[in-house]
Design a protein around this motif. Structure first.
Motif, short mmCIF file in Angstrom:
data_model
loop_
_atom_site.label_atom_id
_atom_site.label_comp_id
_atom_site.label_asym_id
_atom_site.label_seq_id
_atom_site.Cartn_x
_atom_site.Cartn_y
_atom_site.Cartn_z
N UNK A 140 0.79 -1.42 -0.13
CA UNK A 140 0.01 0.08 0.07
C UNK A 140 0.85 1.21 -0.07
N UNK A 141 2.01 1.13 0.62
CA UNK A 141 3.10 2.50 0.56
C UNK A 141 3.54 2.90 -0.47
N UNK A 142 3.28 1.78 -1.62
CA UNK A 142 3.99 2.17 -2.92
C UNK A 142 2.80 2.43 -3.82
N UNK A 143 1.63 2.83 -3.41
CA UNK A 143 0.45 2.99 -4.44
C UNK A 143 0.32 4.80 -4.49
N UNK A 144 0.01 5.19 -5.76
CA UNK A 144 -0.25 6.60 -5.89
C UNK A 144 -1.32 7.05 -4.87
N UNK A 145 -1.48 8.41 -4.99
CA UNK A 145 -2.44 9.04 -3.87
C UNK A 145 -3.93 8.54 -4.29
N UNK A 146 -4.20 8.61 -5.45
CA UNK A 146 -5.52 8.16 -6.28
C UNK A 146 -5.65 6.74 -5.84
N UNK A 174 -5.86 12.41 -8.19
CA UNK A 174 -5.95 13.00 -9.94
C UNK A 174 -7.08 13.02 -10.40
N UNK A 175 -7.61 13.55 -11.53
CA UNK A 175 -8.94 13.59 -12.21
C UNK A 175 -9.38 12.34 -12.67
N UNK A 176 -8.60 11.39 -13.13
CA UNK A 176 -9.05 10.26 -13.74
C UNK A 176 -9.60 9.34 -12.31
N UNK A 177 -8.42 9.43 -11.31
CA UNK A 177 -8.86 8.64 -10.31
C UNK A 177 -10.32 8.85 -9.64
N UNK A 178 -10.37 10.47 -9.56
CA UNK A 178 -11.79 11.00 -9.21
C UNK A 178 -12.82 10.35 -9.81
N UNK A 179 -12.84 10.56 -11.04
CA UNK A 179 -13.90 10.23 -11.74
C UNK A 179 -14.02 8.68 -11.64
N UNK A 180 -13.35 7.90 -11.40
CA UNK A 180 -13.54 6.12 -11.14
C UNK A 180 -14.29 6.05 -9.86
N UNK A 181 -13.44 7.04 -8.84
CA UNK A 181 -14.04 6.77 -7.40
C UNK A 181 -15.49 7.18 -7.43
#
Ligand SMILES: Nc1ncnc2c1ncn2[C@@H]1O[C@H](COP(=O)(O)OP(=O)(O)O)[C@@H](O)[C@H]1O
Ligand SMILES: [Mg+2]
Length: 317
Positions: A140-146, A174-181
């Motif tokens: 988990x520590x190596x994942x991006x913020x999104x 980031x916008x892409x992760x926000x949209x997926x969220x």
């Protein structure tokens, strides 16, 4: 697919909720309710009282006054009884950096005694929806913020809660992760989960079924984004300009102008009457020598509404 909010059962009911820290009233007599299959937004600037409200809903902080009912159960009197049905994702969600994606999910599943077969099925579903399936063995520590936020959401959902409390889950994402969220939130809505989500992003506020606008601990408004727009007195016009600050200064004092909001490429002007203010605004800009496009009436954004409400509140004070 999704039933209208009015047809669904009440999942969460909040009456007269208040919390003080010494002399500061962080949450002041707040009331609202959320139905199953509804996304309810808490919107407001830093310090408005969103997190404090969430914490009381999640029973991690005691209210000074007020009542909270979840599925008809009094949470203040009996916090244990609803725990299984509620999930709370705090602003800084506690993932274990030195555990993998899968191990984190398993940790939260064990916390709620979710049978292995069930949580594994859910994990695959949720990880697929958030395109995280290839990263199950990553720490988990190596994942991006999104990705961290999407994993946090997955962990918050392994026990299939009926009420989901999300405190600024997409801040800094980031916008892409926000949209997926948000796609995941929409699919949860279709299954009848009641969601309370706080956000500092006003574009996300537009995505909520209903919104509560918070400022300094009080709820200034609570309704659908559409109804908020209808109830704005006057209208919003937009003037494009490469020098928005000068444009704002030039038109601030024109008769019929209630307020001016700087936006990226110009200004939004809150006026009494869109038609009548067109010519005076154009004249004022010309007189000040500020290059500007035509005055156009636009649909108010949530930001326009928020600013208009604050103007009204400060004038009244
Ligand atoms: N534990 C605390 N002790 C003292 N003051 C607090 C505490 N938690 C929050 N506050 C204050 O309460 C107000 C509301 O904070 P918060 O609910 O975190 O707002 P938001 O989440 O909208 O930014 C702020 O003025 C904040 O400084
Ligand atoms: Mg907060």
């Amino acid at each position: 697919m999704t039933a209208a909010p009015g047809q669904q059962a009440l999942a969460l009911d909040v009456r007269g909720l208040s919390k003080r820290f010494g002399a500061l009233t962080a949450v002041d007599n707040v009331s609202f309710s959320v139905r199953s299959g509804e996304i309810f937004g808490l919107v407001g600037p830093d310090g408005a009282g969103k997190t404090t409200t969430m914490r009381m809903l999640a029973s991690v902080m005691r209210a000074d006054a007020g009542a909270i009912r979840i599925d008809e159960v009094d949470v203040v009197a009996d916090p244990e009884r609803t725990k299984r049905h509620v999930s709370y994702m705090p602003q800084r969600f506690g993932l274990y950096d030195d555990l993998t994606v899968d191990e984190n999910i398993r940790f939260f599943a064990d916390l709620f005694d979710v049978p292995r077969k069930l949580w594994q099925e859910r994990a695959v579903q949720l990880l697929t929806a958030s395109r995280m399936l290839p990263f199950r063995q990553r720490l988990a520590g190596q994942l991006s913020g999104g990705m961290k936020q999407k994993l946090g959401l997955t962990c918050a959902l392994v026990h299939a809660p009926r009420v989901l409390l999300l405190d600024e889950p997409t801040t800094g994402v980031d916008p892409v992760s926000r949209r997926e969220f948000w796609q995941i939130l929409y699919s949860l809505r279709a299954t009848g989960v009641a969601m309370v989500i706080s956000t500092a992003y006003l574009d996300e506020a537009e995505r909520c079924d209903r919104l509560a606008l918070f400022d300094e601990g009080s709820m200034m408004y609570c309704d659908t984004p559409q109804q908020l727009k209808r109830e704005l007195p006057g209208a919003i016009v937009r003037v494009a300009s490469v020098r928005p600050r000068e444009a704002a200064a030039a038109i601030e004092r024109v008769a019929g102008v209630r307020g001016v909001l700087l936006v990226g490429d110009g200004v939004h002007v809150h006026v009494d009457d869109a038609q009548a203010s067109g010519a005076p605004l154009a004249q004022a800009l010309q007189a000040a020598g500020v290059p500007a496009g035509p005055v156009e009436r636009i649909e108010p954004t949530i930001e326009d509404l928020f600013v208009a409400l604050l103007e009204r509140k400060h004038k009244a004070a």
